[in-house]
Scaffold this motif. Structure first.
Motif, PDB file in Angstrom:
ATOM      1  N   PHE A 118     -34.955  12.130  45.436  1.00 37.21           N
ATOM      2  CA  PHE A 118     -35.414  11.794  46.779  1.00 37.21           C
ATOM      3  C   PHE A 118     -34.267  11.211  47.609  1.00 37.21           C
ATOM      4  O   PHE A 118     -34.203  11.425  48.827  1.00 37.21           O
ATOM      5  N   GLU A 119     -33.364  10.475  46.956  1.00 41.16           N
ATOM      6  CA  GLU A 119     -32.236   9.897  47.676  1.00 41.16           C
ATOM      7  C   GLU A 119     -31.312  11.003  48.213  1.00 41.16           C
ATOM      8  O   GLU A 119     -30.868  10.949  49.366  1.00 41.16           O
ATOM      9  N   GLN A 120     -30.998  11.990  47.375  1.00 37.66           N
ATOM     10  CA  GLN A 120     -30.157  13.090  47.830  1.00 37.66           C
ATOM     11  C   GLN A 120     -30.849  13.889  48.938  1.00 37.66           C
ATOM     12  O   GLN A 120     -30.256  14.187  49.971  1.00 37.66           O
ATOM     13  N   ALA A 121     -32.115  14.222  48.701  1.00 39.02           N
ATOM     14  CA  ALA A 121     -32.860  15.015  49.686  1.00 39.02           C
ATOM     15  C   ALA A 121     -33.007  14.267  51.000  1.00 39.02           C
ATOM     16  O   ALA A 121     -32.945  14.859  52.082  1.00 39.02           O
ATOM     17  N   GLY A 122     -33.187  12.945  50.922  1.00 35.40           N
ATOM     18  CA  GLY A 122     -33.394  12.140  52.109  1.00 35.40           C
ATOM     19  C   GLY A 122     -32.151  11.960  52.962  1.00 35.40           C
ATOM     20  O   GLY A 122     -32.234  11.472  54.089  1.00 35.40           O
ATOM     21  N   GLY A 123     -31.002  12.345  52.448  1.00 30.27           N
ATOM     22  CA  GLY A 123     -29.767  12.240  53.216  1.00 30.27           C
ATOM     23  C   GLY A 123     -29.106  13.577  53.475  1.00 30.27           C
ATOM     24  O   GLY A 123     -27.930  13.631  53.823  1.00 30.27           O
ATOM     25  N   LEU A 124     -29.876  14.671  53.340  1.00 30.50           N
ATOM     26  CA  LEU A 124     -29.247  15.990  53.319  1.00 30.50           C
ATOM     27  C   LEU A 124     -29.286  16.752  54.634  1.00 30.50           C
ATOM     28  O   LEU A 124     -28.403  17.570  54.899  1.00 30.50           O
ATOM     29  N   ASP A 125     -30.270  16.538  55.482  1.00 35.32           N
ATOM     30  CA  ASP A 125     -30.489  17.452  56.606  1.00 35.32           C
ATOM     31  C   ASP A 125     -29.272  17.581  57.516  1.00 35.32           C
ATOM     32  O   ASP A 125     -28.753  18.681  57.709  1.00 35.32           O
ATOM     33  N   ILE A 126     -28.810  16.495  58.103  1.00 30.12           N
ATOM     34  CA  ILE A 126     -27.693  16.591  59.046  1.00 30.12           C
ATOM     35  C   ILE A 126     -26.391  16.931  58.336  1.00 30.12           C
ATOM     36  O   ILE A 126     -25.672  17.858  58.724  1.00 30.12           O
ATOM     37  N   ALA A 127     -26.061  16.188  57.286  1.00 29.07           N
ATOM     38  CA  ALA A 127     -24.792  16.415  56.591  1.00 29.07           C
ATOM     39  C   ALA A 127     -24.750  17.810  55.972  1.00 29.07           C
ATOM     40  O   ALA A 127     -23.723  18.499  56.037  1.00 29.07           O
ATOM     41  N   GLY A 128     -25.851  18.230  55.370  1.00 25.84           N
ATOM     42  CA  GLY A 128     -25.886  19.537  54.725  1.00 25.84           C
ATOM     43  C   GLY A 128     -25.725  20.672  55.705  1.00 25.84           C
ATOM     44  O   GLY A 128     -24.940  21.610  55.488  1.00 25.84           O
TER      45      GLY A 128
END
Length: 305
Positions: A118-128
């Motif tokens: 959840f931590e990775q997914a929760g920080g992924l939208d903009i950076a990814g």
């Protein structure tokens, strides 16, 4: 009642507060997500500082904050197919994500792979999205050597690995504390700051492209090294040296399918996304002070549960 982070006025992190309001309800075509994790991005503090970023995203205090989130669907609106209550999902909604609940169009979210935290997914939208689109914009090949500014940051760390996968040689600027980590990803690390051009030249490599996730110094160094403006992309210094054809391809150029592909690579262990630090939602001001201090490795996120 549900908590959310509110921008009360423009300024520093002190303008952020935790307030309570009625739980939002999912409308037609929407789902409501019980947020587990909400990510932080530099664009967030550019927005709450006011100025060009606030104008660009039409931020008018009082308003919400943040974009990236992950969590579990707890309400499904009419007309939604493919998602159900209990599904773990992630995505983004500008100026709404840092909250207990976010209501979002079902076309704007993805199911979270089991192996993606959840931590990775929760920080992924903009950076990814930014990493995927900006790397793709340069059409890198095995014949390229690409200079990447802020290589250990949230966008840079993903972009470095995507660039390595193209076969290109990657030279990344970062704090010395992150150099060994970057070497492990196949990146040639160098310190940022004064003397950057000399340090690049000392590697004996000829830089043919550049990705700027830090600011004007990366662009200026690339130009001094002879990189054509058309082979430089920036998301951090928009408008700088526009006279030489520098591109400004960012996350808007990435599709939801691109984000899904990147999530799959992280879940499979083919790309790493380290979480530098997790703050509770109530410590949102401290979280942004930490982010703004720099020298991070990966992402900083808020835990909403």
């Amino acid at each position: 009642m549900a908590r959310y982070v509110r921008i009360d006025e423009f300024g520093g992190p002190e303008v952020l507060s935790i307030v309570r309001d009625e739980q939002p309800q999912a409308g037609r075509g929407e789902v409501r997500v019980r947020v587990h994790v909400a990510g932080l991005n530099p664009v967030d503090y550019k927005i709450f500082h006011g100025g060009p970023a606030a104008l660009r995203y039409e931020a008018v205090p009082p308003c919400g904050n943040g974009n990236d989130f992950s969590g579990v669907i707890d309400e499904v609106g009419d007309g939604v197919s493919g998602f159900h209550i209990g599904d773990a999902v992630f995505g983004g909604k500008r100026m709404h994500a840092q909250a207990d609940f976010v209501v979002v169009d079902a076309t704007r979210i993805l199911k979270k792979p089991d192996a993606l935290t959840f931590e990775q997914a929760g920080g992924l939208d903009i950076a990814g999205r930014a990493a995927w689109a900006s790397v793709a914009s340069l059409g890198l090949t095995i014949d390229d050597t690409v200079l990447i500014g802020a290589a250990a940051g949230g966008v840079g760390i993903l972009a470095c690995q995507l660039a390595v996968r193209t076969g290109a040689t990657v030279v990344g600027t970062a704090s010395p504390v992150n150099h060994e980590f970057l070497r492990g990803l196949g990146v040639i690390p160098i310190a940022y700051g004064d003397g950057l051009v000399d340090r690049v030249l000392a590697t004996g490599l000829t830089v043919t492209a550049a990705l700027d996730y830090n600011g004007a110094p990366t662009i200026d160094a690339a130009l001094e090294l002879g990189v054509p403006g058309t082979r430089i992309n920036t998301i951090a210094a928009r408008g700088h040296r526009a006279d030489v054809g520098i591109s400004e391809v960012g996350g808007q150029a990435a599709s939801i399918d691109d984000l899904d592909s990147l999530a799959g690579l992280i879940a499979a262990g083919e790309i790493v996304l380290p979480i530098d630090r997790v703050f509770p939602l109530e410590q949102v001001q401290d979280a942004y002070r930490y982010l703004m201090a720099g020298h991070l490795r990966g992402k900083v996120v808020l835990a909403a549960t």
